[in-house]
Design an enzyme around this catalytic site. Structure first.
Site, PDB file in Angstrom:
ATOM      1  N   HIS A 161      -9.713   3.216   0.577  1.00 33.20           N
ATOM      2  CA  HIS A 161      -9.980   2.506   1.484  1.00 33.20           C
ATOM      3  C   HIS A 161     -11.138   1.208   1.116  1.00 33.20           C
ATOM      4  CE1 HIS A 161      -9.014   4.288   5.756  1.00 33.20           C
ATOM      5  NE2 HIS A 161      -8.382   4.545   5.618  1.00 33.20           N
ATOM      6  N   HIS A 199       0.229  -1.427  -0.049  1.00 32.11           N
ATOM      7  CA  HIS A 199       0.114   0.213  -0.262  1.00 32.11           C
ATOM      8  C   HIS A 199       0.960   1.549  -0.119  1.00 32.11           C
ATOM      9  CE1 HIS A 199      -3.131   2.775   0.933  1.00 32.11           C
ATOM     10  NE2 HIS A 199      -3.327   2.706   1.571  1.00 32.11           N
TER      11      HIS A 199
END
Length: 749
Positions: free
Chosen positions: A104, A55
């Site tokens: 998210h 990420h």
């Protein structure tokens, strides 16, 4: 347990460390030892593990992402490009606009409300960190099947989180999408975007320069929520029931964030910061290493000065915590007192936790003991780079050969009518007002277009009426059939949506959502989509200002459809000349712009009527998209059209129904020569729009289209209280509205 200091690490090279549990590979751990010339301390291991996660480090994607910089030159509008918290473009009159979209996804599946809320909070802080006042948010969303029980758990929580956080911040939610597909069942996509406005001279960058300058952490206290949160959670595949790691999802406080925004903007106004960074994924590990690596020196931090919510947190936990509503600023010593005064005024906790040093190391201390001594670039920017193997999937040819054009078609007007009703009431084509009504779209009073318009638009100067528009789009079904074309179709649709509103497209951001990079099939999809997007941006002249990659969106062996979401930002000189989608005046002439072909691969019709996915997506012609955009912008500026709606999912009939319902007026349509009614209504050929032209402007408009070589076909007139396809069927607006608006409340209420 005694503190694991740098000295202790040097003296105990063989101590076992939990590198595997923290998500590192064996060769990555070996590389860290090579960089440091010793084993890492526990705090250093924590920092490397979160910063080298998929990420944060983009280790599987960066070899492909570099195309955005290599292939697509910056245009005259670009002020800040890839590599900062968000890109910045010049929109004229001394104004600059910053915008970005991020994901998210995984946290929002685990805890829908907080996962989505903190997604909004994080993207808003990215925009704030550039020096801008956030002015609007957008939210492209993907969920599992609309009738699946778990969708009733995830979707309401996500929507409430987005609305609750954004509404409390006083930010209008002006755009986005909601798409349902069973491929997103265990992996919803919660992408959040934000737009911010500033003057050119107010741009701030994330760097720590100037030896002796102070490092100030300000905002909320640091807690145990979100430790290893998005950085670890978004870097691993879910199994069939849950992720194998379940770090705490971050907890948001929008009222604290509102104070942080106003406090930071006052600090900017007094020019008190030399560099600034928000704390999002990887928390302090990210903020300190990125600020230090982008600056001209090193940094010393005393971690025990960090204000905590939980006094039992270890140094490693403090470094990994992703607690929300926090910023890190670099401030000259003579300005520290004033900085702290402003923070106190806004009831924002602020602490000097360190200073910029002459050296080239990031050094972190805990009660006087050194626990971190690293070259900051190796943490923030020099992580692993993987050349993941990829290959065209064995099943791709068969999928493309399964042509949607062979599916049974309606044989008469009654069957056409029935299929139109089924289309407009299907979850993906139905009204999303049950969702968007939970967002405040008009707070601050500067929103001039919002859902369900083609693009959201806000005024940024009340005297001149200068404005900006933004649209986000992506079609995972198209991208599954052909990732290269699918990415370009997402770009083309966003570009077309912005142009249809009357704004000139300037630049893009993106959020690239894919399955596991360890699967060569998925990696091929990613490589093709990235290549397609880079080539498309070059052709359209829309540089990439930044973006986000979200991988490991899959459950077990089942990946989501490749879902590149593209956000296009445009500028309009006068928002009063914007073009809405509504057919609002009887007698307006309806024109179809562009060419309609038999293109049904990945179409809404094939999905709704036949539950089919196969064939090829619509062909992409970016030169035509550019021409169409120029015509729509010129026609809007010169008052030649009263309404415009792009044609995409669902084809012409979906667009006409939406425009009729939006304006409360019906339409009489005539099938053009050379087309059958079915293709006319349901084809999803790209590069098309439907416009409403005042009779007084018809000649001027058609002359312009003819001179520029854009096909413009008169297909009807705004009239009555029904959508009437001459010689085929008629559907009253009352019946259409009931079908269009009942679906989502029926599924979710």
């Amino acid at each position: 347990m005694s503190l694991d200091t740098v000295k202790h690490a040097s003296e105990t090279p063989d101590s076992e460390q939990p590198w595997k549990e923290l998500g590192l590979k064996e060769d990555e751990y070996a590389r860290i030892r090579e960089i440091l010339g010793r084993r890492p301390t526990g705090a250093e291991l924590a920092m490397y593990s979160v910063m080298w996660s998929e990420h944060c480090s983009y280790k599987s994607s960066k070899v492909h992402l570099k195309q955005f910089g290599e292939k697509v030159p910056a245009n005259d509008a670009m002020l800040v490009g890839i590599g900062e918290n968000a890109g910045v473009v010049d929109v004229g009159q001394g104004y600059a606009v910053t915008f970005k979209v991020e994901s998210h996804n995984h946290p929002s599946y685990i805890e829908p409300y907080q996962g989505a809320a903190t997604g909004v909070g994080g993207i808003v802080r990215d925009i704030l960190a550039m020096g801008a006042r956030p002015v609007a948010v957008v939210d492209p969303l993907r969920f599992g099947a609309a009738d699946h029980p778990d969708t009733k758990r995830v979707l309401p929580g996500v929507v409430a989180g987005i609305g609750g956080y954004g509404n409390c911040l006083g930010l209008p939610n002006i755009g986005g999408e909601v798409v349902f597909d069973s491929c997103y069942q265990g992996n919803p996509l919660v992408n959040a975007g934000c737009i911010g406005v500033m003057k050119h001279e107010d741009i701030h960058l994330a760097k720590a320069s100037g030896a002796g300058n102070k490092v100030i952490l300000y905002g909320a206290r640091t807690g145990g929520d979100g430790i290893g949160g998005v950085s670890v959670l978004a870097s691993e595949t879910f199994d069939d029931t849950k992720p194998t790691k379940r770090p705490a999802v971050q907890v948001g406080d929008p009222f604290q964030e509102k104070l942080l925004i106003e406090c930071t903007l006052e600090i900017f106004a007094e020019k008190l910061v030399a560099g600034i960074q928000d704390l999002g994924g990887a928390g302090l590990s990210c903020a300190t290493s990125e600020l230090a690596s982008a600056g001209s020196g090193g940094m010393r931090v005393d971690l025990d000065r960090v204000h905590l919510r939980d006094a039992t947190l270890s140094p490693e936990e403090i470094l990994m915590s992703e607690s929300q509503e926090r910023m890190c600023a670099i401030v000259e010593p003579g300005k520290v007192d004033r900085f702290l005064e402003i923070c106190e005024k806004w009831d924002v906790i602020a602490t000097v936790i360190g200073e910029v040093t002459e050296g080239e190391r990031l050094e972190i201390f805990w009660h006087g003991e050194q626990i971190v001594d690293v070259p900051p670039r190796t943490v923030a920017h020099e992580g692993p780079v993987y050349q993941r193997p990829f290959a065209r999937p064995e099943w791709q040819d068969a999928l493309q050969a399964d042509d949607a054009g062979k599916l049974p078609r309606p044989q008469n007007g009654e069957e056409l009518k029935d299929q139109v009703l089924r289309l407009v009431s299907s979850p993906n084509q139905a009204s999303k007002s049950w969702i968007t009504d939970q967002y405040d779209r008009f707070v601050q009073g500067n929103t001039v277009l919002a859902q369900p318009e083609d693009a959201g638009m806000v005024r940024i100067d009340e005297e001149t009426n200068l404005g900006v528009a933004m649209a986000t789009d992506g079609n995972g079904r198209y991208a599954k059939l052909d990732p290269y074309a699918g990415a370009q179709l997402a770009l083309a649709e966003s570009y077309r949506n912005v142009a249809a509103s009357g704004a000139k497209p300037l630049a893009i951001s993106n959020c690239l959502n894919f399955g596991s990079p360890e699967d060569p099939d998925v990696m091929w999809q990613f490589a093709e989509a990235t290549r397609g997007l880079a080539d498309g941006c070059f052709q359209l002249g829309t540089p990439v200002t930044g973006g986000n990659v979200s991988l490991y969106n899959q459950t077990g062996d089942v990946a989501i459809h490749p879902t590149p979401v593209v956000a296009v930002l445009g500028v309009i000189d006068d928002v009063n000349r914007r073009t809405p989608i509504a057919f609002a005046e009887e007698g307006q002439l309806l024109y179809l712009l562009g060419d309609t072909k038999e293109e049904f691969g990945g179409s809404a019709w094939s999905e709704v009527i036949h539950q089919h996915l196969g064939g090829l997506p619509p062909a992409v012609d970016l030169d035509r998209e550019k021409l169409l955009g120029e015509i729509l912008i010129s026609a809007s500026r010169d008052g030649m059209i009263d309404a415009a709606h792009d044609l995409s999912d669902g084809g012409l009939v979906q667009a006409v129904v939406e425009s009729c319902l939006r304006g409360g007026k019906g339409a009489r349509l005539v099938v053009p020569e050379g087309l059958d009614a079915f293709t006319f209504l349901f084809s999803e050929s790209a590069g098309r729009a439907v416009v409403a032209v005042p009779r007084s402007e018809e000649l001027r408009f058609t002359d312009m289209c003819g001179a520029r070589g854009l096909p413009a076909t008169r297909i009807g007139v705004v009239d009555g209280d029904a959508v009437d396809v001459q010689g085929e069927f008629a559907l009253s607006l009352e019946e259409l509205r009931a079908a269009h608006e009942a679906t989502i409340p029926g599924l979710l209420a």
